[in-house]
Motif scaffolding. Sequence first.
Motif, PDB file in Angstrom:
ATOM      1  N   LEU A 125       0.822  -1.204   0.000  1.00 25.93           N
ATOM      2  CA  LEU A 125       0.000   0.000   0.000  1.00 25.93           C
ATOM      3  C   LEU A 125       0.857   1.256   0.000  1.00 25.93           C
ATOM      4  N   LEU A 131       3.014   5.908  -5.730  1.00 24.18           N
ATOM      5  CA  LEU A 131       2.647   6.025  -7.147  1.00 24.18           C
ATOM      6  C   LEU A 131       1.459   6.969  -7.322  1.00 24.18           C
ATOM      7  N   ALA A 132       0.482   6.813  -6.422  1.00 22.20           N
ATOM      8  CA  ALA A 132      -0.743   7.588  -6.578  1.00 22.20           C
ATOM      9  C   ALA A 132      -0.506   9.063  -6.304  1.00 22.20           C
ATOM     10  N   PRO A 135       1.144  12.713  -9.131  1.00 23.07           N
ATOM     11  CA  PRO A 135       0.591  13.948  -9.734  1.00 23.07           C
ATOM     12  C   PRO A 135       0.533  15.100  -8.752  1.00 23.07           C
ATOM     13  N   PHE A 152      -0.856   9.832   2.112  1.00 21.26           N
ATOM     14  CA  PHE A 152      -1.617   8.843   1.333  1.00 21.26           C
ATOM     15  C   PHE A 152      -1.449   7.453   1.921  1.00 21.26           C
TER      16      PHE A 152
ATOM     17  N   LEU B 679      -8.229   5.607  -6.811  1.00 18.14           N
ATOM     18  CA  LEU B 679      -6.956   6.303  -6.615  1.00 18.14           C
ATOM     19  C   LEU B 679      -6.000   5.948  -7.748  1.00 18.14           C
ATOM     20  N   GLY B 680      -5.948   4.655  -8.064  1.00 20.35           N
ATOM     21  CA  GLY B 680      -5.063   4.204  -9.145  1.00 20.35           C
ATOM     22  C   GLY B 680      -5.458   4.842 -10.463  1.00 20.35           C
ATOM     23  N   ALA B 682      -7.064   7.655 -10.846  1.00 24.63           N
ATOM     24  CA  ALA B 682      -6.854   9.095 -10.808  1.00 24.63           C
ATOM     25  C   ALA B 682      -5.386   9.429 -11.005  1.00 24.63           C
ATOM     26  N   ALA B 683      -4.487   8.546 -10.554  1.00 22.09           N
ATOM     27  CA  ALA B 683      -3.059   8.852 -10.618  1.00 22.09           C
ATOM     28  C   ALA B 683      -2.474   8.478 -11.965  1.00 22.09           C
TER      29      ALA B 683
END
Lengths: 241, 684
Positions: A125, A131-132, A135, A152, B679-680, B682-683
């Motif tokens: 996680l 990774l998430a 941005p 996160f 989330l995945g 969106a990223a």
Amino acid sequence: MSSGDASQAVALLAGLELLTAVLLAWRGPASSPRGPLAVQGFALAGLVAVIGVAEGEPVLWLVALLVGVLKGVVLPTLVVRRPSRAAGPAAPPAADRPATVRPVVRPAVVRGRSRVPLLLGAAGLVVVAYLAARPVTRVVTGATGQALPVGFALVLVGFALLATGRRSQSQLVGFLVLDNGIATTAFLATGGVPLVVELGVSLDVLLVVLVLQVLGSRIDTAFGAGAPGGTDLDQLRELHD
Amino acid sequence: MSGVRLGLLTVLGLALVAAVAGGALGTAARQRVSPLLGALVGAAAVWTGALAWSGGTGRVVVGTVLPGVTAAYAPDRLGGAFLVLVGGVTVLASVWAFDGARGTAASRTAWVAYPLFVLGLLGVMAAADVVAFLLAWEVMAVASAVLVLADHARRPEVVGAGLWYAGMTQLSFLLVLGGFAVLASAAGGTGWSDLARLAPDAGATGAGVGLLLLGFVTKAGAVPVHVWLPRAHPEAPSHVSALMSAAMVKAGVYGVLLVVVRLLPAGPSWWGLALLVVGSASAVFGILQAGVAADLKRLLAYSTTENVGLILVAVGAAQVTTARGDVETGHVLLVAALLLTFGHAAAKSVLFLTAGSVLHATGLRDLDRLGGLGRTMPWTCGAFGVAALGAAGLPVTAGFVAEWTLLQALVHAGGPADPRLGLVSALAVTVVALTAGLALMTFTKAFGIAFLGRPRSDGAAAAHEVGRAERLAAAVGALAVLGLGLVPGPMATAAVRALGVDGVTAAGTTLAAGVRLGGVAPAPGSAGEAASGTAALVPVLDPLALGLAALAALVVVAGVVARLRRRAPRRAVELGWGCGGARVSPRMQYTATSYAEPLVRIFDAPLGVSRSVATTTADAPYVVRAMSFRQRVRDVFEEHGYRPLLRAAARVGDAGRALHNGSVHRYLAWSFATFVVVLGLAAR
């Protein structure tokens, strides 16, 4: 405090939060979550204070104080508090209970589940969180941006604890970690949250924990708390209209 | 402020006042004030519609919750014609409700929902853009569902009917919503003028129109999406049934006309062919079911499906003939569709209202138990008889004029120049002819069994004439049926105007097609006049002359009968046995079931009939003590179409139960998984 020092401090405190989250995931059913939760709360408060110093905003110190008291002292204490029979209204003697509610006597030592899958999952996680968050880290620059994925990760790990916790207490712990994650993300992404907002959010969390604690105690009195940490919630799965 | 705008505002204000009054007044006051307000709403709608029909314009814009989204109501000529129709039926139903709405039909909820239902209906006809149309459509759907459920506490079958109705009406709404969404996004605007600019043969237009037509025929009650109709119409209060059958079903017809005639008149011929197929199936299936039905209101409901089928046949044939170049015949067919619509609205509102009166007087809807009501309820009997003539399409009524025009136009469609169109129209003629014959049988049964003969039960024997308001509504409706049938000229002229087809040409073709619609004269030098020159070759029918001939025949028959009666004094016939013709017991008469028996035998398979005869014998095998006969007519579409579908849906639902077993962990895991996936995404 120079910007380099602030960056180091933020990274250190965020790392401390992540470490305590993993500790909470790892802990066995018999150990108390109070210590790690308190450390996490103080780390969050420290984070706010560092941001306040770096940005030169005295109001954030007040917020840090509030967060420290609430998340470092009050909430961890509430979570581990057992309903004291002496203080509350006297529990009805066994004979007076309705016949349908039978106290379930469980062995005092609960065979813990293996924590390895959860630990591995938490590691996964954290990777997902990094990774998430890409941005967002691209946009948020400066000292706080680098630590943002930790927020996160806390959210994800907290949610995982919430979803897998077998007892009401572990679910509460998961909820608090989740909330700490949200708070960390908010502070790191915006460079401090206004006092009014933080006050509102803190009151909400306090209320939720209180309500859940009362609810957990009621469940325990109705079905019998055989194990530390409350009733096994998997037993409560009958749906009623 | 223009007259139409004033009228629209009046309708809106009156309907809202009526809804508030229905909720606020006590029982006694409500019984007087609510029907009055309902009738006023109807009258205002007739006035507004007449203004719009004769060319008046006016616009009312209603704001919505969403910023920048408004709903505009501005009826054009076609919308005006339908406003008049809905308003007229509303007036009749409201007047009837003075005496007729009792008990749960006059509850607070029912009297709040009733004006809103009417308002929704009127809004559909007056809408000038997609938002306004959908808003009104949904108000109409929800309010009518509430009205269908009025008596749910007392009779459990109402709940089933209400569920079917709510499901099908929402299906219709979703289809219409989807269709308009496709069209509006392709057109880049929601106004009718935006949609009219679409290219008719584009793929998106085809998809949108397909969805819309499906949604509209669901509301119109055509096969195979008719299943709500034979349930909801019998269970709703009778004045609501009248409004639903005579006016609400026409909202579907209006939708079809709106899309096929007004917005996209140059569409490909498959739209018309699809309507033709659906219409033919509805007409034949509806009248077959009506022919074997023993429940009076169920019979009327299936007859609605039949009439809607005929209207769709007319519209579909008009679309096909127009698309293939025969514009004049297409216009006559459209006029026939509008005549059918008005004729059916007049006849069916009277039929449902009188059926409601019969229900009040006897407590019965079952034809097998009625009989002999003609003597005790002469007013109701007369009105029902006239309306039954109209519904069966017999002369001197509106139904006859409309069906005759339709038949003549179909016969003249195609011709040697276009054999394929000729084949289509020949098939359509067959359908219309078969339907007309079966309709005659059906309404002979309905009228003969219920009003003639002798009472078949105590309830029918104890019948009494109903109150003045009920009689007045039925009589006025019956006069409308006769008026539209005897003097169809003004109506035909107005229909030509409403459809925006070239008036003179269409009237001339109507003349050539064999129906002289008085009051429509071809302009000198036009194609119409040229056609009327050949009129001598075509048998021309003048409804007024036909009416006079019928009257003359009636006088002659009455004279002969009176003379015979005077010559042969009344003798008492006493026969010890029944085969000499004396009906010694009411049980020796035909019943609705036995009258329809030949029909059941011929159309056994498509009707899905199951029957059982149980014989109780005494000690000896040939001494029969009692026999019981039970016959059930099923709806094959429901049996083989909807039931399997519902069962499959239930199975999917059961499988879905595995997703939620009551464990809080399961629920949390679902939301956690969703969160991570989002989330995945969106990223990315």
